[in-house]
Write a protein that holds these residues in place. Structure first.
Motif, mmCIF file in Angstrom:
data_model
loop_
_atom_site.group_PDB
_atom_site.id
_atom_site.type_symbol
_atom_site.label_atom_id
_atom_site.label_comp_id
_atom_site.label_asym_id
_atom_site.label_seq_id
_atom_site.Cartn_x
_atom_site.Cartn_y
_atom_site.Cartn_z
ATOM 1 N N GLU A 1 45.478 -19.892 -29.849
ATOM 2 C CA GLU A 1 44.918 -18.770 -29.776
ATOM 3 C C GLU A 1 44.051 -18.724 -28.527
ATOM 4 O O GLU A 1 44.037 -17.290 -27.892
ATOM 5 C CB GLU A 1 43.902 -18.840 -30.981
ATOM 6 C CG GLU A 1 43.207 -17.406 -31.193
ATOM 7 C CD GLU A 1 42.438 -17.464 -32.666
ATOM 8 O OE1 GLU A 1 42.043 -16.405 -33.048
ATOM 9 O OE2 GLU A 1 42.088 -18.611 -33.027
ATOM 10 N N ARG B 1 41.684 -18.323 -36.746
ATOM 11 C CA ARG B 1 42.882 -19.408 -37.242
ATOM 12 C C ARG B 1 41.996 -20.435 -38.240
ATOM 13 O O ARG B 1 41.001 -20.962 -37.979
ATOM 14 C CB ARG B 1 43.353 -20.085 -36.411
ATOM 15 C CG ARG B 1 43.851 -19.433 -35.165
ATOM 16 C CD ARG B 1 45.292 -18.510 -35.506
ATOM 17 N NE ARG B 1 45.832 -17.713 -34.579
ATOM 18 C CZ ARG B 1 46.554 -17.970 -33.732
ATOM 19 N NH1 ARG B 1 47.115 -19.352 -33.608
ATOM 20 N NH2 ARG B 1 47.148 -17.208 -32.938
ATOM 21 N N SER C 1 37.547 -17.658 -33.030
ATOM 22 C CA SER C 1 38.957 -17.903 -33.786
ATOM 23 C C SER C 1 38.872 -17.527 -35.027
ATOM 24 O O SER C 1 37.791 -17.594 -35.711
ATOM 25 C CB SER C 1 39.173 -19.447 -33.523
ATOM 26 O OG SER C 1 40.223 -19.870 -34.365
#
Length: 285
Positions: free
Chosen positions: A54, A265, A263
C-alpha cells in the motif's frame, strides 16, 4: 521548504516520546535516511507485505507503523526471510520505516485515547498512570454521555471499530447498565485488576484469554463484589484508530505539501470464523 525524514521523526517523537517506551521495546527509525526528502507518509498498525504494498502504491517515502518489525535482536536481514524481504523491498522502493509502539501506548493522546474516541467515550484519566495525577500511562477511563445496556454497548464497540473475522465478544450481564468504561488498545488482560479497582462498568481490550477472563468474572460472584463486564476485540482493530491520530499529528506539524495516508488493509491474522451448531452435551450428528 523540503521536509525530510528527520522532520517527521521529530514530530512523532514530540507526540510519542521514545523514553515512554518499555525497556524491551524497539521503537524509532528502522530503515531510511534521516535526511531523505518526504512528500508522502503512510500509517499502519503492522509493517507487513500488505501495508508495504500500500505504501509503495501511494508513493510514500516513509511508513509509520505501530508494531515493531524487528522487536528481537537480529544478526542479519537476508532477503530469503519474511522480515528481511520487507527490509529489502522498502530500501529498494526508497521507503523508510518508523515504529512507535509502547511509547504511543502510554503517550497522551495515545493509542487508548484513539480507541476511546472511536467508541464515543469522553476520556477522564489513564487506567494505569505513569504516576499519580499524570495524564500519561496505559489504558484510559472514559464515560458515555448516557448509560446503555451492556448488549447495546457491545454493538457500539462493533460499529465503532473496523470489521474483523475475530469480531467483538462480550462477557457479562446483557442488561447491565454501562456508563463508565476502561479501554486498552492491544493485549490488555494485565490491566484487569486495574479496571476492577477503577470501578468501571465495562473494560474493552484485545486478546483476552480464557482463564484470566473467567477468573475475573468469578470474582464478581463473591458477596459485595463487583467487576466490570468484558469486551474482547481483535488486537489489530483495537489499535487501528491510532493510525488516524498519528497521521493528524504529523499533518498538523508539517507543511501542506506533505500528504498522509491511513492504511485500510486489514492485517488481523484471522481469516475464517465458524460457530458450532451442536449443544456441548450432544455429539454432532
Amino acid at each position: 521548504m523540503t521536509v525530510r525524514v528527520q522532520d517527521v521523526v521529530a514530530a512523532l517523537e514530540k507526540a510519542y516520546p521514545p523514553e515512554f517506551a518499555e525497556s524491551w521495546d524497539a521503537v524509532g527509525l528502522v530503515t531510511g535516511d534521516p535526511r531523505a526528502a518526504v512528500q508522502r507518509i503512510a500509517f499502519c498498525v503492522d509493517p507487513v507485505e500488505a501495508t508495504v504494498d500500500e505504501a509503495i502504491g501511494f508513493g510514500a517515502q516513509l511508513l509509520v507503523a505501530h508494531h515493531p518489525l524487528l522487536l528481537k535482536g537480529v544478526h542479519g536481514v537476508p532477503a530469503d526471510t519474511s522480515k528481511g524481504r520487507l527490509v529489502h523491498r522498502m530500501i529498494r522502493a526508497g521507503i523508510g520505516l518508523y515504529c512507535a509502539h509502547t511509547n504511543a501506548d502510554t503517550a497522551a493522546p495515545g493509542v487508548s485515547d484513539a480507541l476511546a474516541e472511536a467508541l464515543g467515550l469522553r476520556v477522564r484519566e489513564p487506567l494505569s498512570p505513569h504516576e499519580p495525577g499524570a495524564r500519561t500511562g496505559l489504558g484510559r477511563i472514559g464515560e458515555l454521555s448516557e448509560p446503555e445496556p451492556f448488549e447495546t454497548f457491545v454493538r457500539r464497540v462493533a460499529h465503532g471499530l473496523p470489521t474483523t473475522t475475530w469480531g467483538v465478544r462480550g462477557a457479562g450481564d446483557p442488561d447491565r447498565p454501562v456508563r463508565t468504561v476502561a479501554v486498552s488498545g492491544g493485549a490488555g488482560d494485565g490491566l484487569l485488576e486495574a479496571a476492577t479497582a477503577a470501578g468501571v462498568d465495562a473494560f474493552v481490550t484485545a486478546d483476552l484469554r480464557h482463564h484470566p477472563a473467567g477468573e475475573h468474572l468469578a470474582v464478581g460472584d463473591l458477596p459485595d463484589t463487583d467487576v466490570p463486564a468484558l469486551v474482547d476485540v481483535a488486537h489489530w482493530a483495537s489499535e487501528w484508530p491510532w493510525c488516524q491520530q498519528a497521521a493528524d499529528i504529523v499533518a498538523e506539524a508539517l507543511p501542506d505539501t506533505v500528504e498522509v495516508l491511513v492504511s485500510t488493509r486489514r492485517t488481523d491474522p484471522w481469516t475464517v470464523h465458524a460457530s458450532g451448531a451442536a449443544d456441548p452435551g450432544r455429539a454432532p450428528a
